[in-house]
Enzyme design. Sequence first.
Site: not given
Lengths: 399, 399, 399, 399
Positions: D74, D106, D186, D256-257, D382-383
């Site tokens: 990344r 990633g 992000k 996204s981490a 989302g669930p």
Amino acid sequence: MSLPDRVGGEAHTAGGGATAARPQLVGVHRIDCRSPGDLSGVQALIDAGTLVPADIVAVMGKTEGNGCVNDHTREYASMAWSHLLAPHLGCTPSQAAQRVALVMSGGTEGVLSPHFTVFTRRWLEDGVPLRHNAPRLVIGTAHTRDFAPHEMGRMAQIEATSKAVREAMLQAGIQRVQDVHFVQVKCPLLTSTKVQQALSRDIEPVTRDTYESMGYSRGASALGVALALEEVPASAVSDAAVLRDWSLYSGRASASAGIELDHNVVIVLGEAPGAASPYRIAHTVMRDAVDAASVRTLLRECFAIDPDREDDNDTALSGRLVNLLAKAEASPDGLVRGQRHTMLNDSDINATRHARAVVGGVLASIAGHTALYVSGGAEHQGPAGGGPVAAILHVEDAV
Amino acid sequence: MSLPDRVGGEAHTAGGGATAARPQLVGVHRIDCRSPGDLSGVQALIDAGTLVPADIVAVMGKTEGNGCVNDHTREYASMAWSHLLAPHLGCTPSQAAQRVALVMSGGTEGVLSPHFTVFTRRWLEDGVPLRHNAPRLVIGTAHTRDFAPHEMGRMAQIEATSKAVREAMLQAGIQRVQDVHFVQVKCPLLTSTKVQQALSRDIEPVTRDTYESMGYSRGASALGVALALEEVPASAVSDAAVLRDWSLYSGRASASAGIELDHNVVIVLGEAPGAASPYRIAHTVMRDAVDAASVRTLLRECFAIDPDREDDNDTALSGRLVNLLAKAEASPDGLVRGQRHTMLNDSDINATRHARAVVGGVLASIAGHTALYVSGGAEHQGPAGGGPVAAILHVEDAV
Amino acid sequence: MSLPDRVGGEAHTAGGGATAARPQLVGVHRIDCRSPGDLSGVQALIDAGTLVPADIVAVMGKTEGNGCVNDHTREYASMAWSHLLAPHLGCTPSQAAQRVALVMSGGTEGVLSPHFTVFTRRWLEDGVPLRHNAPRLVIGTAHTRDFAPHEMGRMAQIEATSKAVREAMLQAGIQRVQDVHFVQVKCPLLTSTKVQQALSRDIEPVTRDTYESMGYSRGASALGVALALEEVPASAVSDAAVLRDWSLYSGRASASAGIELDHNVVIVLGEAPGAASPYRIAHTVMRDAVDAASVRTLLRECFAIDPDREDDNDTALSGRLVNLLAKAEASPDGLVRGQRHTMLNDSDINATRHARAVVGGVLASIAGHTALYVSGGAEHQGPAGGGPVAAILHVEDAV
Amino acid sequence: MSLPDRVGGEAHTAGGGATAARPQLVGVHRIDCRSPGDLSGVQALIDAGTLVPADIVAVMGKTEGNGCVNDHTREYASMAWSHLLAPHLGCTPSQAAQRVALVMSGGTEGVLSPHFTVFTRRWLEDGVPLRHNAPRLVIGTAHTRDFAPHEMGRMAQIEATSKAVREAMLQAGIQRVQDVHFVQVKCPLLTSTKVQQALSRDIEPVTRDTYESMGYSRGASALGVALALEEVPASAVSDAAVLRDWSLYSGRASASAGIELDHNVVIVLGEAPGAASPYRIAHTVMRDAVDAASVRTLLRECFAIDPDREDDNDTALSGRLVNLLAKAEASPDGLVRGQRHTMLNDSDINATRHARAVVGGVLASIAGHTALYVSGGAEHQGPAGGGPVAAILHVEDAV
């Protein structure tokens, strides 16, 4: 200081105009990093005037990837170095990567600590008075042409590497093969794209398995070194010998495969009288992955260091011992000291990763520090299951 | 031989009618295997009459899985052992697993060689004349009740473990805590099923992460050992201290978490005068993963063995040194000898796997053999980043 | 019901005295498990009388290991099954493993749910009146001799497999190759011990890489099936074709390599008129790993099931669709639908693991349940990058 | 085109002087790459004049690392992009990374193909005649302040993210929350260094486990989006709800981490009338990882595309469908469609890697191409076990 005519004449033209006949001053900096792209420690040394970028001839990095096919930390570190060097060298980043030998070895398993070992070289004026004429660290670099996919792991790569080693020796001013203590080679690997390329031309590559290709490339490169250093007879070396005849090996070769290049880069480290460097280098061969005894003997006999005494005072040894450069591998017969190991049957962790963790731990237990250059995959580098180890020691202040 | 009344009286009733007051003869067999379920080496010893199945009290195995949550090699080996033992003990396989302490530790990274260390115990008749009254190896086992998912990693597990250690000491005939040299604990872990079980009852488990739960379970078990051995004051131990206060640790605890049980099993190894065993045991603490010096000192000072001299003759040491029992972990502060390691940030290989590879390599470089019991995850087992090591030495032929 | 003389006569002697000419009643049970050794669900069916152990002819399990070289969950499950079956068959556990075809396929990546598909077979009396003479599920099994290490991945394995397929067809009472819809093969792999074995006899095995050997063994086995089913001409098959000529493949072969055996076990599933089984089977070929369309078409055209309509009522389809049996692989040219994939260059996760996760997800999105038999490594099983899929449907109550 | 006063006035000052009230023309380019640092495809579009670097506002990349803590692909891709953009933007590489929202996700497990989705934006002159006033794609970006280690995964991160989403909506010219179809965030993660940092200040971070911290950071970010889009009531959101109360989620958040930043970057994608972009965007929610039905319905109902018909002619759909943007996760209750999955107990492959492989396969089986943006770890996105999916469709040529 005088060099025999045989070498001197040629050497004057090697290495971009520099000459091996003039005394060389090699500097070695071991610099930690926080990530593969982190060169803040390098920049700090540059800012402080301790490290002159234009003097850098080689960088041997340990980056924290998996050290296998898809280890992009190697190219990432190389990109960072190229961008750092370019303005100092007055060239583009990709030209910088051509001029300086950037060898990034992936994989810092276990206690190994990511770092860069930076080699600088400055040619002193002829006639500069030296303190002594004892052997001191010298360095030379060279590279081969690009290899076609099918040439990798075969005679073409062996012979080109051997030639490059002789060129690098000449540049370094080393005349006797016994004065070479470590030869680092960076070599390419086969990606699935390259495999397809060969197959589309109806040429079978040495293997179709990308991970396996790394071993072939390292093995052929090491045999090239062994050939150059007269450790094996030319008649014994053939395509068939690669990864087959483990009796053939170099006690000083270290090869790392990477996705980022198509040719071999060679760095020769050795000693020569008349060098002005404040460092010495020596080497030994570990007979297996847990052979601490050989390394302890090396330190005791070559450098008069007793690792046991140093246990009480780690700083002393770890301060003077700039680095250990070593190769690690899982014994190909599946045994260590006669007992089964599981590294070759492990489908979750590749064998090279296991091996680096082991050898890194064993060497750190001797050296007292963990920023060690331990590289995986020792095919034809040392005996099967073992590998070469070189130690660089700081011995005195420079000229 | 006489034991103080305080212990002797109770001991006569411990261990299924056997009595600690009668001299015990402990046997130790280290047996290689070709897979987690391969007991052919064990069977061969049984067939030869060397190993009497009914005497087996504990098995400490190293199996070749990942040593983490989904390491089914541990239960596989346990199933094989249960089926082997059952006919000899005249019970069902699952009863056999209850009677004999089967501790399977997964993970033979690096050079480690899969094997089983089998402990047998026979109670000699009172009055049997012993050669001497010097301290020799004794063993005791015990187990706790089953734990509810939310009890794991917390005081309930700590206290139950402590109680089990005292019971096992009693059975072993060990009166002084300083005569305990190794306490092996097998403890459960949280699977995602167990996590859901707790949550469905509205009780938050100590963690919801299955891999992390292994650390909590090991940590609480180790604190239980430390409590029993008076290494930490009762007042310092609490739920909050688990995996938080690293100053609290046992120098002799070794805990392994496994998916195959819901309670803790405890094996106490130590020395007692009057035992008839031809083995001695001693321990030390590695201060970090590469602390070879402490182990070398242990061998030199306790057993008068010089590992360096032994280098020339591995068989001598590796023959007498039955096993090293050790714990390994990645230093939780991210540093070894002040330098960054990458084990805790590696999302491809869990930190315990790295740590076992390192410590296995370091210990093998001293012991000269690789079938060593190195277990991962040393939370509260030795100082942060280090771990306990016990050495079992064959000293003479039995009574 | 009458069978042509050509086959009938021989068939009467096949299958341990049973005869293909008598109507066979095949039962299929899909049973979940909580771990590779958990047969509590199986035991419950036995206790309820739903499953008669003596009728079991084959078990196809999905176990939760890595599906690669060191996946011991396969042997673990096999050991559990052997111990469960032995008392019912009146033999030892190892004899039970010989009599019943135990095929354990490791790897339940992604959504795949570990389970066993148990096939029972009972031979009805000649003359039992059948409801109809429509084709229904039949099964036959056979096995080859043990292979020497160097025979694996080569013609010896291909030819022996082909012969075993014909034997299993005969036993199943299938006369036409087009009535075979799935052939499951369990085949051995090369461990490093076996590689050394070959080398010590100076015979080069097909590969020295243990993981790679799994592909060779699967590939040769699949070519054996293709040969038997007349999908490839005998003249096209050779040592050199294995893992080389991808135009050669079987649309119905499924091969799994495992460490626990030295020979091939073959299970033939097909249809024959006159069978009394309440199941049908059909097959298709996925052209790549994401080819949902082919499977949707199979269900629509062979079984008149519209997966889209079923979306609203998963139970309906997932209740009738006993299982999908499928092979998965990473496309060897590095592309899926013309775009690069990274599975073959991933040194952290083997390509077969990636492929099972993908195909398992795609099939579950159609079938509406996740306990699917998706096996990795589809060399010569379907076109390159694709693989065979068979569907077993419950159609009516038995005779 | 007129915007209500409420928003219009402010909007004129947002986005570095650009104004949402003027029509925006958003371009979307999906560009393949050969490695994380390979921008040759991008350069080719720039050279051809197809892509104007100064117009780039956001890049959403899929890079081929493990997508977990030590995924350096990344930062490698970000470094390559920064160096490419800098000269075009007339700033330093690090300034370029501040100006353009570079979101690298990633993990391209299974069939997923590494690629970059590049969003450009140009503000047209007020009064430019538009072909129509139908809703078309718009984009807005924003970022939060840096977070202290202990703030991550907690209210501080939730609230700052919510604020940034509102800012980005304003910039994009979106007035109604229902016109937002995807919010990419992000966010940072905790490395072991950051954990130590917090502990040294005696503040317990939300977790000490680096891999686990990625989930907390994503979860808190998603709750921030849900708050901004009025999907959850402010009163329901608290520190305790993060990774605990799965009933709270956003149907449009994707977080996204990554290790390379300390703050959150937010990209809002939606539709607004009066935009000049030749693209539309719509979204749905997959209820679990194999919910192909919802995505098929989305394509059918919003875009009148029948994926089944398209099966015969992949180019049609894959040509118009620029990308699917989706989140994937392993169902936290350990079940998919009521059956056990093994993703959460797998200590060799992290659950996010499994999940991406599955969802990538399912979506590719619908879309007909594999360069899809599937990002792992769908906590509160989302669930539980499912995740949001947005589809970007090319509908016509630009103004």
